[in-house]
Motif scaffolding. Structure first.
Motif, PDB file in Angstrom:
ATOM      1  N   LEU A  96      -4.300   8.796   4.554  1.00  0.00           N
ATOM      2  CA  LEU A  96      -5.636   8.414   5.006  1.00  0.00           C
ATOM      3  C   LEU A  96      -6.260   9.499   5.871  1.00  0.00           C
ATOM      4  CD1 LEU A  96      -5.017   4.642   5.851  1.00  0.00           C
ATOM      5  CD2 LEU A  96      -6.391   5.538   3.973  1.00  0.00           C
ATOM      6  N   ASN A  97      -5.440  10.136   6.701  1.00  0.00           N
ATOM      7  CA  ASN A  97      -5.963  11.207   7.554  1.00  0.00           C
ATOM      8  C   ASN A  97      -6.331  12.430   6.733  1.00  0.00           C
ATOM      9  OD1 ASN A  97      -5.217  13.786   9.462  1.00  0.00           O
ATOM     10  ND2 ASN A  97      -6.192  12.121  10.589  1.00  0.00           N
ATOM     11  N   VAL A 140       0.809  -1.215   0.000  1.00  0.00           N
ATOM     12  CA  VAL A 140       0.000   0.000   0.000  1.00  0.00           C
ATOM     13  C   VAL A 140       0.851   1.278   0.000  1.00  0.00           C
ATOM     14  CG1 VAL A 140      -1.972  -1.117   1.112  1.00  0.00           C
ATOM     15  CG2 VAL A 140      -0.216  -0.027   2.532  1.00  0.00           C
ATOM     16  N   GLY A 141       2.181   1.150   0.032  1.00  0.00           N
ATOM     17  CA  GLY A 141       3.020   2.346   0.009  1.00  0.00           C
ATOM     18  C   GLY A 141       4.496   2.010  -0.042  1.00  0.00           C
ATOM     19  N   SER A 142       5.296   2.984  -0.476  1.00  0.00           N
ATOM     20  CA  SER A 142       6.740   2.753  -0.597  1.00  0.00           C
ATOM     21  C   SER A 142       7.582   4.004  -0.378  1.00  0.00           C
ATOM     22  CB  SER A 142       7.059   2.179  -1.990  1.00  0.00           C
ATOM     23  OG  SER A 142       6.648   3.082  -3.009  1.00  0.00           O
ATOM     24  N   GLU A 179      -5.132   5.478  12.783  1.00  0.00           N
ATOM     25  CA  GLU A 179      -4.863   4.042  12.678  1.00  0.00           C
ATOM     26  C   GLU A 179      -5.885   3.209  13.437  1.00  0.00           C
ATOM     27  OE1 GLU A 179      -1.155   0.875  12.869  1.00  0.00           O
ATOM     28  OE2 GLU A 179      -0.883   2.897  13.681  1.00  0.00           O
ATOM     29  N   GLU A 180      -6.346   3.687  14.589  1.00  0.00           N
ATOM     30  CA  GLU A 180      -7.320   2.924  15.375  1.00  0.00           C
ATOM     31  C   GLU A 180      -8.646   2.744  14.649  1.00  0.00           C
ATOM     32  OE1 GLU A 180      -9.767   3.717  19.407  1.00  0.00           O
ATOM     33  OE2 GLU A 180      -7.572   3.837  19.665  1.00  0.00           O
ATOM     34  N   ASP A 181      -8.939   3.622  13.678  1.00  0.00           N
ATOM     35  CA  ASP A 181     -10.211   3.531  12.957  1.00  0.00           C
ATOM     36  C   ASP A 181     -10.325   2.262  12.126  1.00  0.00           C
ATOM     37  OD1 ASP A 181     -11.125   5.951  13.981  1.00  0.00           O
ATOM     38  OD2 ASP A 181     -10.165   7.110  12.387  1.00  0.00           O
ATOM     39  N   PHE A 182      -9.208   1.607  11.825  1.00  0.00           N
ATOM     40  CA  PHE A 182      -9.286   0.317  11.136  1.00  0.00           C
ATOM     41  C   PHE A 182     -10.078  -0.706  11.953  1.00  0.00           C
ATOM     42  CE2 PHE A 182      -5.429   1.772   8.798  1.00  0.00           C
ATOM     43  CZ  PHE A 182      -5.879   1.533   7.510  1.00  0.00           C
ATOM     44  N   MET A 183     -10.086  -0.533  13.269  1.00  0.00           N
ATOM     45  CA  MET A 183     -10.782  -1.483  14.139  1.00  0.00           C
ATOM     46  C   MET A 183     -12.284  -1.507  13.856  1.00  0.00           C
ATOM     47  SD  MET A 183      -8.304  -2.685  16.024  1.00  0.00           S
ATOM     48  CE  MET A 183      -6.670  -2.245  16.636  1.00  0.00           C
ATOM     49  N   LYS A 191       5.078   3.511   6.516  1.00  0.00           N
ATOM     50  CA  LYS A 191       3.757   3.316   7.124  1.00  0.00           C
ATOM     51  C   LYS A 191       3.138   4.654   7.499  1.00  0.00           C
ATOM     52  CE  LYS A 191       1.614   1.513  11.354  1.00  0.00           C
ATOM     53  NZ  LYS A 191       1.804   0.681  12.575  1.00  0.00           N
ATOM     54  N   TYR A 192       3.963   5.559   8.025  1.00  0.00           N
ATOM     55  CA  TYR A 192       3.452   6.873   8.439  1.00  0.00           C
ATOM     56  C   TYR A 192       2.935   7.666   7.248  1.00  0.00           C
ATOM     57  CZ  TYR A 192       2.961  10.903  11.501  1.00  0.00           C
ATOM     58  OH  TYR A 192       2.445  11.943  12.247  1.00  0.00           O
ATOM     59  N   THR A 193       3.574   7.521   6.095  1.00  0.00           N
ATOM     60  CA  THR A 193       3.073   8.186   4.883  1.00  0.00           C
ATOM     61  C   THR A 193       1.648   7.748   4.566  1.00  0.00           C
ATOM     62  OG1 THR A 193       5.272   8.414   3.911  1.00  0.00           O
ATOM     63  CG2 THR A 193       3.425   8.476   2.397  1.00  0.00           C
ATOM     64  N   VAL A 194       1.393   6.445   4.681  1.00  0.00           N
ATOM     65  CA  VAL A 194       0.047   5.932   4.420  1.00  0.00           C
ATOM     66  C   VAL A 194      -0.948   6.533   5.407  1.00  0.00           C
ATOM     67  CG1 VAL A 194      -1.394   3.860   4.407  1.00  0.00           C
ATOM     68  CG2 VAL A 194       0.894   3.799   3.388  1.00  0.00           C
TER      69      VAL A 194
END
Length: 463
Positions: free
Chosen positions: A220-221, A196-198, A228-232, A213-216
């Protein structure tokens, strides 16, 4: 006269072929915009309202000719036309499922590995896992944010969107890690992780260690307000990013993700929408969820939702005279088509079929007396009298049909929602078109069968 099957294209006139091809264009469009059950329900509501159906919440009473729809948690839609006859004589149901095999994100999916941002997944339904790797995937779904807002996400369908993919290993280096695996393990479930990112984030915070990961998370934000918690509290699905396409020089086949079972969902939806007169018996088109995982859950056919909406219909028609006994009597007197697909003969792997009892593309709707696994396990097995009724109905109305079973007795098998309808006493039989390459990201169905299935469902509602 001895029953014989004949390819339907042979008798289709030029005018009929135009109708068939035109109908398939509408179906292809619907497949492209309804790749999840939530999306299919949303688009169905639009069509229903354009054709005179209203939300049941607007009705305190019901009478013959009323057109209403029910929504169950955005994953079921039930369309109803109240018929002329006493509802205690039964309802004519056509019941399809609109969930499809796919790949879901896990609830805590995002991680960084080897300077890639990756997401972990869990496949949904029966798939051949290797078919889903090294191919463009689109991300669809809904996220409930920490403040309670819901955000719908579709990434990968527009030509300018990015897509996602599960990377396979090159053949030059696969000899020890993959080549000797059997087909079910060419890719294992825990290996179905997507890129999902590089690109690492430019953030200067030294506490941020996983910068790709932080870029992703930043993207999203910025776009969806996600943390990140919203994936739950998200339901996110990976589906093939391609569109439905014609297959072959003659364009006689539609190739697409999701024929099983949106081919029946769309044709049954169109059939009830296109009824020109009030039917004799109440007509119900029920588009359900969760069939691919056993029909469990509150939106699957094992739930009591069918009793809920039937009792609501009857109460709004009968008032204080209604009771549960009358609802069960209505269901016992009802008839249903469990509208699901059959396995069409694959020209490369014919050996798994008993050709005398197998379905073929282009031969019309497939009637299946029983499904199940070895020894008829997990099936309702329609009684001969009801098979006879359906046979006469289709013959008298010039519906092209064929009788088939899923495959040879000991090859395997599968099930449908039929047994959950029969559980209520509803006389039920499976009826839907043949599909080749079922459960793959690109299934095949004949345009002739798609249209003939629509005609069959419409006759069932009418007659």
């Amino acid at each position: 006269m001895r029953y014989t099957r004949e390819n339907g294209w042979k008798s289709a006139t030029k005018e009929a072929r135009k109708e068939i091809f035109d109908f398939s264009e509408g179906y292809k469009h619907f497949l492209n915009i309804g790749k999840t059950e939530r999306e299919f329900v949303r688009e169905s509501i639009k069509l229903a309202e354009q054709n005179g159906f209203s939300n049941i919440e607007e009705f305190e009473t019901l009478k013959a000719g009323d057109k209403v729809y029910y929504i169950n948690r955005e994953k079921n839609i039930v369309l109803v036309i109240i018929g002329k006859k006493d509802i205690l004589e039964g309802i004519n149901f056509v019941v399809s499922h609109i969930d499809c095999p796919r790949i879901d994100l896990k609830q805590n999916p995002l991680y960084e590995d080897s300077e890639y941002a990756m997401m972990k997944t869990h496949y949904y339904g029966g798939i051949k896992k290797y078919q889903w790797v090294s191919t463009p995937l689109a991300l669809h779904g809904s996220v409930i944010l920490s403040n309670g807002d819901k955000v719908d996400i579709i990434i990968g369908e527009d030509e300018n969107d990015p897509v996602f993919t599960i990377p396979d290993i090159l053949p030059h280096l696969d000899s020890k890690v993959q080549r000797e695996r059997k087909s079910s393990e060419v890719f294992k479930g825990e290996e179905l992780n997507i890129i999902v990112g590089s690109i690492p984030s430019e953030i200067k915070d030294e506490d941020v260690k996983e910068r790709v990961k932080y870029t992703v998370l930043e993207k999203l934000n910025e776009t969806y307000g996600m943390e990140e918690e919203d994936f739950m509290s998200a339901e996110l699905q990976l589906v093939p990013a391609h569109k439905a396409k014609d297959v072959g020089f003659d364009r006689g086949i539609v190739g697409s993700y999701g024929h099983d079972d949106r081919i029946c969902g769309y044709t049954s939806l169109k059939a009830i929408l296109d009824l020109e007169e009030v039917p004799e018996k109440t007509a119900v088109c029920f588009l359900a969820d969760k069939e691919e995982t056993g029909s469990a859950g509150s939106t699957g056919l094992q739930s009591f939702y069918i009793e809920y909406f039937v009792s609501d219909i009857m109460y709004k028609m009968m008032g204080d005279k209604y009771n549960d006994y009358l609802m069960r009597k209505c269901l016992w007197n009802s008839r249903a088509l469990s509208s699901d697909v059959s396995a069409g003969i694959n020209p490369i792997f014919k050996s798994v079929h008993d050709e005398q009892n197998a379905s073929k593309l282009g031969y019309g709707i497939v009637v299946t007396k029983y499904t199940g696994v070895r020894g008829k396990g997990g099936t309702s097995d329609a009684d001969a009298e009801y098979v006879g009724e359906i046979r006469r109905l289709f013959n008298e109305n010039d519906i092209k049909w064929q009788m088939a079973m899923l495959g040879k007795v000991d090859e395997g098998g599968g099930g449908t929602v039929a047994m959950y309808l029969a559980h209520h006493g509803i006389r039920t039989i499976d009826a839907g078109p043949a599909v080749v390459s079922m459960h793959s990201p690109f299934e095949l169905a004949s345009k002739y069968d798609i249209y003939e299935t629509y005609r069959a469902y419409k006759v069932f509602f009418e007659k």
